[in-house]
Design an enzyme around this catalytic site. Sequence first.
Site, PDB file in Angstrom:
ATOM      1  N   CYS A   2       0.823  -1.205   0.000  1.00 27.12           N
ATOM      2  CA  CYS A   2       0.000   0.000   0.000  1.00 27.12           C
ATOM      3  C   CYS A   2       0.852   1.247   0.000  1.00 27.12           C
ATOM      4  CB  CYS A   2      -0.911   0.027   1.232  1.00 27.12           C
ATOM      5  SG  CYS A   2      -1.940  -1.442   1.403  1.00 27.12           S
ATOM      6  N   GLY A   3       0.192   2.340  -0.337  1.00 28.14           N
ATOM      7  CA  GLY A   3       0.758   3.661  -0.120  1.00 28.14           C
ATOM      8  C   GLY A   3       0.060   4.262   1.083  1.00 28.14           C
TER       9      GLY A   3
END
Length: 624
Positions: A2-3
């Site tokens: 994820c970011g």
Amino acid sequence: MCGICCMLVLVPQDVPVILGEEMLESLQRRGPNCSQQLSKVVPELGYNCCFSGHVLHMRGCLNPQPMQDAQGNLFLWNGEVFGGIEIKPEDNDTQIILQHLSSCNSEEDILSVFSSIRGPWAFVYYQPSTHCLWFGRDYFGRRSLLWQFKNPCLTLVSVSASLPKCVSAPWHEVPACGLYKIDLQKQPNASSLAITWYPWKHMSTEYESASHLEAQFTEELPDFVSVFLNESKNFLVAPIIPMNCSIPDPYTDKKYSATNLTNVDMYLSDEHKKKIVHQFIDILSESVRQRVLFLPRNQNPSDCAAHVINSEKAKVAILFSGGVDSMVLSALADRHVPPDEPIDLLNVAFEQRERKMQKISKKKQRQSNTSGASEEETSKNGSGGIEESTAFDVPDRITGRSGLKELQIINPSRHWNFIEINITLEELKEMRQYRISHLVQPLDTVLDDSIGCAVWFAARGIGINTSNGEVQPYISTAKVVLTGIGADEQLAGYSRHRIRYKTSGFVGLVKELEMELGRISSRNLGRDDRVIGDHGKEARFPFLDEAVVSFLNSLPVCDKADLTLPRGIGEKLLLRMAAKELGLSASAILPKRAMQFGSRISKMENHKEKASDKCSRLLQNMVD
């Protein structure tokens, strides 16, 4: 993968914090499947938080981040759990970790959760009941987390904005030294920030002095930020055992030497060494299995609204040079990836114009001497065909093709996609400016530039598939990218290891290997996570699995490498023996060649640079 981003503002305000478009774009490239943003405004304590999560869906149900529990706790998670905490194939690991955190009643409980996790991670966890903000990275720093201090604001993020403009507030990687906590009820004022630190510690070692531990933060922190060792001296338990520092007896007769050893087969005739080799293969194979099977495959469309996955497309790719690291990973991946599923072998090469022109000139001369061809005809013939392809026949391309043949012999029924990724100088300059330089940041050396660019283009996976004698345009859609980082650092694969051994013997070599593993988080892993993640793909590092590292740490250095032997044999000797046992012959004795040299990116621009020099190309892009 994820970011994730958390922005903390330490001044009273009623308006929620909003992230800039450039930051959101960079985060969304890492997590293209789902995005969400939540804010917490707490005027009575004078702080405001913004949490932004961008999910690359890898397992279980697709859940947005930040994830919130019944108590209002918010959790941003960029990681994968491969052990320590039970995660079933249908489970979402973000949800499982949050459930464990929700049941914690003390800081010791929180530390226990993260001490238990085996796998890469970076996280941010906010507890509104205690007004505490926790964050950190795993022991090796396999997932990126940056921090920026700009009074009165702290930003924690997976990757910086694509156009960094605030030179006065630089980005730094959050040190992978443990967990950090900010108690927002105890901040003295808006002009200072106190961070409590909970370091990693081996159970068998003494607790180091606070002054020694805290000293490593002072160089990069601004004056208004302080990091303090927690008063209770609580710590996380390191997920690996300490390195075996025993030194071989110099007076023991060597059974093998450089004069009588022609290949690694002679080592495998020793039953003790052969046993160690097979233990290593089993542990590394399990590491690879966990990293290629934790993927959505052929799911029922009714389950969590997941789509049926087309098995004709590769789900796993390997950064592939044909060297012993990538060959062993490929052979082990072949054991566990479903037999009807292709595996992408990503092989990057940078155009060698000088070499190409030399070949064309030689061909012109031959043609002129033998056939009397006109200069115009010779020029036309030299504009493509063989000469065009030879411009990309760099060392890694040549060994990669040989490696493909070995893999096809081991398993002819596997569909191996050998992807030739050819990069010109023009494309390198363009993509460095628009995409790559901010991903490499805050690292800034010539070496970071070379490897960062090479890995970015390789992981993008756009090239031509030449596996079956045909040339077809190809774009890899594999979400998982295996990389061999960690093999050289643990098995004495670099030339500097030979230099250290020559000058300081086994004592110096052991110290060098200890240092290599200790600094790998700051030198390699955050950068490569940012670079690969920019394509919406996840980097996975089988050689840095906790069980693999602990096994290698348990061995004396003489069982891992023998630098009295020539290049191509002595360095990474244990891995070379494993390659032989896996049926790999030619690649088992290839000398180590660093990616920047094997792909020839180091020859494209300034040949006189040193790897440790500050890279003017990166620095220019950072301030433009």
